[in-house]
Design an enzyme around this catalytic site. Sequence first.
Site, short mmCIF file in Angstrom:
data_model
loop_
_atom_site.label_atom_id
_atom_site.label_comp_id
_atom_site.label_asym_id
_atom_site.label_seq_id
_atom_site.Cartn_x
_atom_site.Cartn_y
_atom_site.Cartn_z
CE1 TYR A 190 48.26 41.48 47.30
CE2 TYR A 190 50.27 41.54 45.65
CZ TYR A 190 48.98 41.96 45.97
OH TYR A 190 48.33 43.27 45.37
CE LYS A 201 46.56 34.90 46.88
NZ LYS A 201 47.65 35.71 45.91
N PRO A 256 37.29 39.02 47.08
CG PRO A 256 36.31 41.01 46.46
CD PRO A 256 35.98 39.75 47.28
CE1 TYR A 292 44.63 44.85 48.27
CE2 TYR A 292 46.91 45.82 47.72
CZ TYR A 292 45.66 44.92 47.37
OH TYR A 292 45.82 43.84 46.35
CG HIS A 308 52.15 46.19 39.78
ND1 HIS A 308 51.18 47.03 40.35
CD2 HIS A 308 51.89 46.89 38.34
CE1 HIS A 308 50.38 47.86 39.55
NE2 HIS A 308 50.90 47.62 38.33
P1 FAD Z 1 33.56 32.35 35.85
O1 FAD Z 1 34.57 33.28 35.20
O2 FAD Z 1 32.37 32.57 36.49
O3 FAD Z 1 32.97 31.46 34.34
C1 FAD Z 1 32.12 30.79 34.49
C2 FAD Z 1 31.57 30.75 32.98
O4 FAD Z 1 30.26 29.91 32.96
C3 FAD Z 1 30.58 31.84 32.67
O5 FAD Z 1 31.17 32.56 31.41
C4 FAD Z 1 29.27 31.81 32.90
O6 FAD Z 1 28.57 32.41 31.72
C5 FAD Z 1 29.32 30.01 32.41
N1 FAD Z 1 28.15 29.67 32.65
C6 FAD Z 1 27.48 29.69 34.10
N2 FAD Z 1 26.32 28.84 34.36
C7 FAD Z 1 26.36 28.00 33.14
C8 FAD Z 1 25.43 27.04 32.65
N3 FAD Z 1 24.44 26.73 33.11
N4 FAD Z 1 25.78 26.57 31.13
C9 FAD Z 1 27.01 27.01 30.60
N5 FAD Z 1 27.84 28.06 31.11
C10 FAD Z 1 27.42 28.43 32.50
N6 FAD Z 1 40.05 37.15 41.02
C11 FAD Z 1 41.65 37.17 41.25
O7 FAD Z 1 42.19 36.47 40.93
N7 FAD Z 1 42.27 38.27 41.08
C12 FAD Z 1 41.17 39.66 41.01
O8 FAD Z 1 41.73 40.62 41.11
C13 FAD Z 1 39.88 39.38 41.23
N8 FAD Z 1 39.08 40.62 41.57
C14 FAD Z 1 37.99 40.36 41.28
C15 FAD Z 1 36.95 41.29 41.41
C16 FAD Z 1 35.54 41.31 41.36
C17 FAD Z 1 34.69 42.68 41.39
C18 FAD Z 1 35.02 39.97 41.14
C19 FAD Z 1 33.60 39.74 41.12
C20 FAD Z 1 35.69 38.93 41.17
C21 FAD Z 1 37.22 39.07 41.24
N9 FAD Z 1 37.96 37.93 41.28
C22 FAD Z 1 39.29 38.09 41.26
C23 FAD Z 1 37.41 36.42 41.12
C24 FAD Z 1 37.37 36.15 39.76
O9 FAD Z 1 36.90 37.00 38.76
C25 FAD Z 1 36.77 34.69 39.64
O10 FAD Z 1 37.18 33.79 40.66
C26 FAD Z 1 36.93 34.17 38.20
O11 FAD Z 1 36.05 34.74 37.24
C27 FAD Z 1 36.65 32.50 38.31
O12 FAD Z 1 36.86 31.89 37.14
P2 FAD Z 1 35.91 30.73 36.34
O13 FAD Z 1 36.21 30.54 35.21
O14 FAD Z 1 36.02 29.55 37.51
O15 FAD Z 1 34.39 31.38 36.50
C1 DHB Z 2 42.15 44.01 41.96
C2 DHB Z 2 41.37 43.46 43.07
C3 DHB Z 2 41.69 43.05 44.22
O1 DHB Z 2 40.96 42.56 44.93
C4 DHB Z 2 43.19 42.95 44.44
O2 DHB Z 2 43.35 42.62 45.59
C5 DHB Z 2 43.87 43.89 43.68
C6 DHB Z 2 43.58 44.02 42.44
C7 DHB Z 2 41.75 44.53 40.70
O3 DHB Z 2 40.57 44.07 40.58
O4 DHB Z 2 42.48 45.26 40.02
#
Ligand code: FAD
Ligand code: DHB
Length: 389
Positions: free
Chosen positions: A383, A295, A291, A200, A72
């Site tokens: 962004y 980020k 979200p 948005y 994009h």
């Molecule tokens: P996680 O992905 O949460 O991974 C943690 C892992 O640890 C999991 O697999 C879990 O099962 C495991 N775990 C937990 N506890 C234990 C334990 N006690 N022992 C062993 N394993 C354990 N971010 C963006 O950058 N762009 C986006 O567009 C965006 N959109 C989002 C939309 C939604 C709906 C949501 C909910 C989040 C979004 N985010 C977005 C945020 C992003 O998904 C998270 O910041 C990201 O998953 C963080 O990665 P992580 O590896 O730190 O944690």
């Molecule tokens: C998505 C989520 C967001 O919060 C955003 O700003 C852009 C994209 C997504 O899940 O696709």
Amino acid sequence: MRTPVCIIGAGPAGLVLARLLELEGIDSVVLERRDRAHVERRVRAGLLEQGTVETLRRAEAAARLDREGLVHEGFELRVDGDPYRLPFAKLTGANVWMYGQQEVVKDLIAARTAGPGRLHFGVDDVTVARLGSDGATVRCTLDGRPAEITCDFVAGCDGFHGVSRAAAPEGAATGHAYSYPYAWLGVLAEAPPLSSELIYAVGERGFALQSMRSTTISRLYLQVPTDEPVDARSDEEVWQELDLRLTGGTGALPTGRILERSFVPLRSFLCEPMQFGRLFLLGDAAHIVPPSAAKGLNLAVADAELLAGALAVWYGSGRREPLDSYSATALRRAWLGQEFSRWMTDLLHTAPGGTAFDRGLARARFDHLTGSTAAATDFAEQYVGLARR
Ligand code: FAD
Ligand code: DHB
């Protein structure tokens, strides 16, 4: 069992760290609580900054992303129906990619399991049993049996609800938390997106976002009250509200089968420091952002890249300065991510009970963005993630 680095959690942070270490010739063990199918199906983020894509390429896990990810160059802001396109690629020279987090996770797991690196799913009762100046011990239940892992370093990549942060010595960690007075309902749907770029949309009925995972799968979000049950609205009501907010009720929004729904609370959290001797916190274990600015995943991957580099220096030459400065460097980036996420969340939402004065201020913020190339460039740099690099 003995390993240099014990990684708790197989989300993006843990898997990227494991891959980058493996490519540096540094062994690690990854312990994941959930089973593989669950981790690979969890629908979450979808927007990857250019820096994240580059890290995934370095992790040799980006072949499918490079084939299937949607590149994009801009997005649309719609305020009370008025469109404004932010051409971020033109303003910054950087793109973003749309590619589902669960696909990133699948690719990283495939790369990890193709090599000799250890990755265990379904691991219960993980605890950091000892955290010393010379190393650490992690205990868990592995294949139904108690196991003990001795290591030089522990990487806490287990998300916001994990166990790693709680292993910080008593009184050593400070948590900053903030909850927003609104939430999002996210839906994944078998429907082509309304437009090839993200929209948005801000208006009196609340915020809505049109995003996508492919040309046939849409990802859409609706601002909802914080106490609204995830199934409070029928599918028809969800589509109708999305169409009202995104198109003004013209019926132009393509609809289809809703494959998944999730309730997304909007909150900010930051733990200082992100390092306690030989325990490091990465990604959501250390910081949560609302979200709106997408980020979270990008910050998680940046933490993993930073720690992998510092560990490579340590194992390569015995120099410990990069490890010692991990927390300060990661926190600086995390605070910048927090600030922009808060700013963009405030920009896109009107809080319940918002007055005509609040809406006037919101309108002025958009007028400033759309009327000033300097303001638009600043927004664009944040962004696409350039401002944190
Ligand atoms: P996680 O992905 O949460 O991974 C943690 C892992 O640890 C999991 O697999 C879990 O099962 C495991 N775990 C937990 N506890 C234990 C334990 N006690 N022992 C062993 N394993 C354990 N971010 C963006 O950058 N762009 C986006 O567009 C965006 N959109 C989002 C939309 C939604 C709906 C949501 C909910 C989040 C979004 N985010 C977005 C945020 C992003 O998904 C998270 O910041 C990201 O998953 C963080 O990665 P992580 O590896 O730190 O944690
Ligand atoms: C998505 C989520 C967001 O919060 C955003 O700003 C852009 C994209 C997504 O899940 O696709």
